[in-house]
Design an enzyme around this catalytic site. Structure first.
Site, PDB file in Angstrom:
ATOM      1  N   ALA A   1      40.125 -41.916  15.348  1.00 54.09           N
ATOM      2  CA  ALA A   1      40.084 -43.111  14.508  1.00 54.09           C
ATOM      3  C   ALA A   1      39.976 -44.299  15.457  1.00 54.09           C
ATOM      4  O   ALA A   1      40.312 -44.194  16.641  1.00 54.09           O
ATOM      5  CB  ALA A   1      41.361 -43.191  13.678  1.00 54.09           C
TER       6      ALA A   1
ATOM      7  N   GLY B   1      41.384 -38.353  15.023  1.00 51.11           N
ATOM      8  CA  GLY B   1      40.600 -38.296  13.790  1.00 51.11           C
ATOM      9  C   GLY B   1      39.298 -37.517  13.952  1.00 51.11           C
ATOM     10  O   GLY B   1      38.776 -36.961  12.972  1.00 51.11           O
TER      11      GLY B   1
ATOM     12  N   GLU C   1      47.510 -38.436  19.297  1.00 55.05           N
ATOM     13  CA  GLU C   1      48.126 -39.612  18.664  1.00 55.05           C
ATOM     14  C   GLU C   1      49.505 -39.912  19.209  1.00 55.05           C
ATOM     15  O   GLU C   1      49.930 -41.072  19.254  1.00 55.05           O
ATOM     16  CB  GLU C   1      48.226 -39.407  17.142  1.00 55.05           C
ATOM     17  CG  GLU C   1      46.900 -39.399  16.411  1.00 55.05           C
ATOM     18  CD  GLU C   1      46.232 -38.038  16.316  1.00 55.05           C
ATOM     19  OE1 GLU C   1      46.642 -37.097  17.057  1.00 55.05           O
ATOM     20  OE2 GLU C   1      45.303 -37.890  15.517  1.00 55.05           O
TER      21      GLU C   1
ATOM     22  N   GLU D   1      40.261 -34.053  13.477  1.00 52.49           N
ATOM     23  CA  GLU D   1      40.648 -33.909  12.066  1.00 52.49           C
ATOM     24  C   GLU D   1      39.419 -33.879  11.157  1.00 52.49           C
ATOM     25  O   GLU D   1      39.359 -33.102  10.199  1.00 52.49           O
ATOM     26  CB  GLU D   1      41.603 -35.041  11.684  1.00 52.49           C
ATOM     27  CG  GLU D   1      42.943 -34.900  12.406  1.00 52.49           C
ATOM     28  CD  GLU D   1      43.825 -36.136  12.289  1.00 52.49           C
ATOM     29  OE1 GLU D   1      43.381 -37.219  12.729  1.00 52.49           O
ATOM     30  OE2 GLU D   1      44.936 -36.016  11.757  1.00 52.49           O
TER      31      GLU D   1
HETATM   32  C1  HXC Z   1      38.328 -47.198  19.654  1.00 56.04           C
HETATM   33  C2  HXC Z   1      37.494 -46.103  21.486  1.00 56.04           C
HETATM   34  C3  HXC Z   1      38.154 -44.910  21.105  1.00 56.04           C
HETATM   35  C4  HXC Z   1      38.934 -44.938  19.913  1.00 56.04           C
HETATM   36  C5  HXC Z   1      37.095 -44.533  22.928  1.00 56.04           C
HETATM   37  N1  HXC Z   1      36.856 -45.810  22.615  1.00 56.04           N
HETATM   38  N2  HXC Z   1      37.898 -43.958  22.027  1.00 56.04           N
HETATM   39  N3  HXC Z   1      37.584 -47.218  20.757  1.00 56.04           N
HETATM   40  N4  HXC Z   1      38.990 -46.106  19.228  1.00 56.04           N
HETATM   41  N5  HXC Z   1      39.563 -43.861  19.460  1.00 56.04           N
HETATM   42  C6  HXC Z   1      36.043 -46.778  23.345  1.00 56.04           C
HETATM   43  C7  HXC Z   1      36.722 -47.241  24.616  1.00 56.04           C
HETATM   44  O1  HXC Z   1      37.661 -48.253  24.339  1.00 56.04           O
HETATM   45  C8  HXC Z   1      35.540 -47.733  25.419  1.00 56.04           C
HETATM   46  O2  HXC Z   1      35.157 -48.999  24.937  1.00 56.04           O
HETATM   47  C9  HXC Z   1      34.443 -46.762  25.031  1.00 56.04           C
HETATM   48  O3  HXC Z   1      34.845 -46.161  23.792  1.00 56.04           O
HETATM   49  C10 HXC Z   1      34.262 -45.650  26.045  1.00 56.04           C
HETATM   50  O4  HXC Z   1      35.513 -45.023  26.264  1.00 56.04           O
HETATM   51  P1  HXC Z   1      36.156 -44.787  27.693  1.00 56.04           P
HETATM   52  O5  HXC Z   1      37.621 -44.638  27.500  1.00 56.04           O
HETATM   53  O6  HXC Z   1      35.694 -45.808  28.656  1.00 56.04           O
HETATM   54  O7  HXC Z   1      35.485 -43.393  28.089  1.00 56.04           O
HETATM   55  P2  HXC Z   1      36.061 -42.286  29.074  1.00 56.04           P
HETATM   56  O8  HXC Z   1      36.709 -42.940  30.259  1.00 56.04           O
HETATM   57  O9  HXC Z   1      34.950 -41.316  29.290  1.00 56.04           O
HETATM   58  O10 HXC Z   1      37.250 -41.563  28.261  1.00 56.04           O
HETATM   59  C11 HXC Z   1      36.952 -40.816  27.070  1.00 56.04           C
HETATM   60  C12 HXC Z   1      38.269 -40.544  26.275  1.00 56.04           C
HETATM   61  C13 HXC Z   1      38.995 -41.885  26.042  1.00 56.04           C
HETATM   62  C14 HXC Z   1      39.166 -39.598  27.077  1.00 56.04           C
HETATM   63  C15 HXC Z   1      37.849 -39.873  24.968  1.00 56.04           C
HETATM   64  O11 HXC Z   1      38.055 -42.827  25.502  1.00 56.04           O
HETATM   65  C16 HXC Z   1      40.160 -41.787  25.096  1.00 56.04           C
HETATM   66  O12 HXC Z   1      41.240 -41.311  25.479  1.00 56.04           O
HETATM   67  N6  HXC Z   1      39.988 -42.269  23.860  1.00 56.04           N
HETATM   68  C17 HXC Z   1      41.035 -42.324  22.875  1.00 56.04           C
HETATM   69  C18 HXC Z   1      41.305 -40.957  22.336  1.00 56.04           C
HETATM   70  C19 HXC Z   1      42.421 -41.004  21.295  1.00 56.04           C
HETATM   71  O13 HXC Z   1      43.565 -41.370  21.590  1.00 56.04           O
HETATM   72  N7  HXC Z   1      42.077 -40.619  20.034  1.00 56.04           N
HETATM   73  C20 HXC Z   1      43.015 -40.654  18.970  1.00 56.04           C
HETATM   74  C21 HXC Z   1      42.898 -41.952  18.254  1.00 56.04           C
HETATM   75  S1  HXC Z   1      44.105 -42.146  17.016  1.00 56.04           S
HETATM   76  P3  HXC Z   1      35.022 -50.268  25.935  1.00 56.04           P
HETATM   77  O14 HXC Z   1      34.730 -51.399  25.000  1.00 56.04           O
HETATM   78  O15 HXC Z   1      36.309 -50.385  26.666  1.00 56.04           O
HETATM   79  O16 HXC Z   1      33.871 -49.884  26.822  1.00 56.04           O
HETATM   80  C22 HXC Z   1      43.598 -41.177  15.807  1.00 56.04           C
HETATM   81  C23 HXC Z   1      44.646 -40.856  14.873  1.00 56.04           C
HETATM   82  C24 HXC Z   1      44.454 -41.202  13.522  1.00 56.04           C
HETATM   83  O17 HXC Z   1      42.506 -40.706  15.718  1.00 56.04           O
HETATM   84  C25 HXC Z   1      45.712 -41.028  12.757  1.00 56.04           C
HETATM   85  C26 HXC Z   1      46.883 -41.714  13.261  1.00 56.04           C
HETATM   86  C27 HXC Z   1      46.856 -43.194  13.235  1.00 56.04           C
END
Ligand code: HXC
Length: 257
Positions: free
Chosen positions: A65, A108, A131, A111
């Protein structure tokens, strides 16, 4: 239909949906959800379409998400707005759909993949529910569907640590139906979709209802439900056609009636 965050095309009887926010690794924001709801409803309503594939990019199916969208929300915003409830429309899709996962399927993203009827994974796929690292829990069904897919031991470990599971482990654990070379993911997913699209449409909907019922019903109720749906298909033209085609040694010519 015009969309900004997804790309939708039809290939014969198969609808292909691509998540298309490369700058955010296909993070699922409210606009993506709204567009998915519209695309899935259109697929379900179009009798010419018999299977759907949803995919992302090679690097990310979806990295979750959209954290940036959620970060400043209050409890009242989330609870009052029933955040994520829109995914109930996606899971209400009656016809089969497949998630073709390459790269990250996190939070998400994992999911959404688990809402699909079948997940097919590329060798580079990585699944996770990170998360907890953000101070929250899964919110789109991950704590429930992951347990049903892979059992409590691994699901609890993944949700409590946020660790990622690679494609081989995902296949071993029963999360995905099949792992394929990364460059063949879309072709393989489309082939699988075409196979399903070639089946009798009413039977495909019925199979999906029956298998999904296994998560909701006791064995006795589920077997009874299956039997009743089986009986009901004898009211369809496609049952007559399918059995006649077998006897006449030819492929079935389905009408969906
Ligand atoms: C918003 C996101 C994002 C996310 C990545 N980006 N994941 N933006 N929401 N979930 C954005 C980054 O901010 C970045 O933007 C760009 O995408 C590229 O990501 P990087 O981190 O630079 O890439 P990389 O270093 O290759 O790392 C990849 C990754 C990492 C390991 C997947 O992006 C990551 O850990 N993402 C978050 C994963 C996460 O926690 N997902 C769960 C979300 S919560 P910029 O602008 O900085 O270039 C969820 C739960 C829902 O889904 C229900 C509970 C609330």
């Amino acid at each position: 239909m015009s969309f900004e965050t997804i790309l939708v095309e039809t290939r014969g009887a198969v609808t292909l949906v691509r998540l298309n926010r490369p700058q955010a690794l296909n993070a699922l924001n409210s606009q993506v959800l709204g567009e998915l709801i519209t695309a899935f409803a259109a697929y379900d309503a179009d009798a010419s379409q018999r299977c759907l594939v949803i995919t992302g990019s090679e690097k990310a199916f979806a990295a979750g998400a959209d954290i940036k969208e959620m970060s400043t929300q209050s409890f009242a915003d989330m609870y009052g707005g029933n955040f994520f409830a829109g995914y109930d429309h996606v899971t209400a899709t009656r016809k089969p759909w497949i998630a073709a996962v390459s790269g990250f399927a996190l939070g998400g993203g994992c999911e959404l993949a688990m809402m699909a009827d079948i997940i097919i994974a590329a060798e580079n796929a990585k699944f996770g529910q990170p998360e907890i690292k953000l101070g929250v829990t899964p919110g789109m069904g991950g704590s429930q569907r992951l347990v049903r897919a892979i059992g409590k031991a691994k699901a609890m470990e993944m949700c409590l640590t946020g660790r990622m599971m690679d494609a081989a482990e995902a296949e071993r654990s029963g999360l995905v139906a099949r792992v394929v070379p990364t460059d063949q993911l879309l072709d393989e997913a489309l082939k699988l979709a075409e196979t399903i699209a070639g089946m009798a449409p009413l039977a495909a909907i019925a199979v999906k209802e029956e298998v999904d019922a296994a998560f909701e019903m006791t064995l006795k109720e589920g077997v009874r439900f299956e039997r009743r749906l089986f009986h009901s298909l004898f009211g369809s033209a496609d049952q007559k056609e399918g059995m006649a085609a077998f006897v006449e040694k030819r492929p079935g010519n389905w009408t969906g009636k």
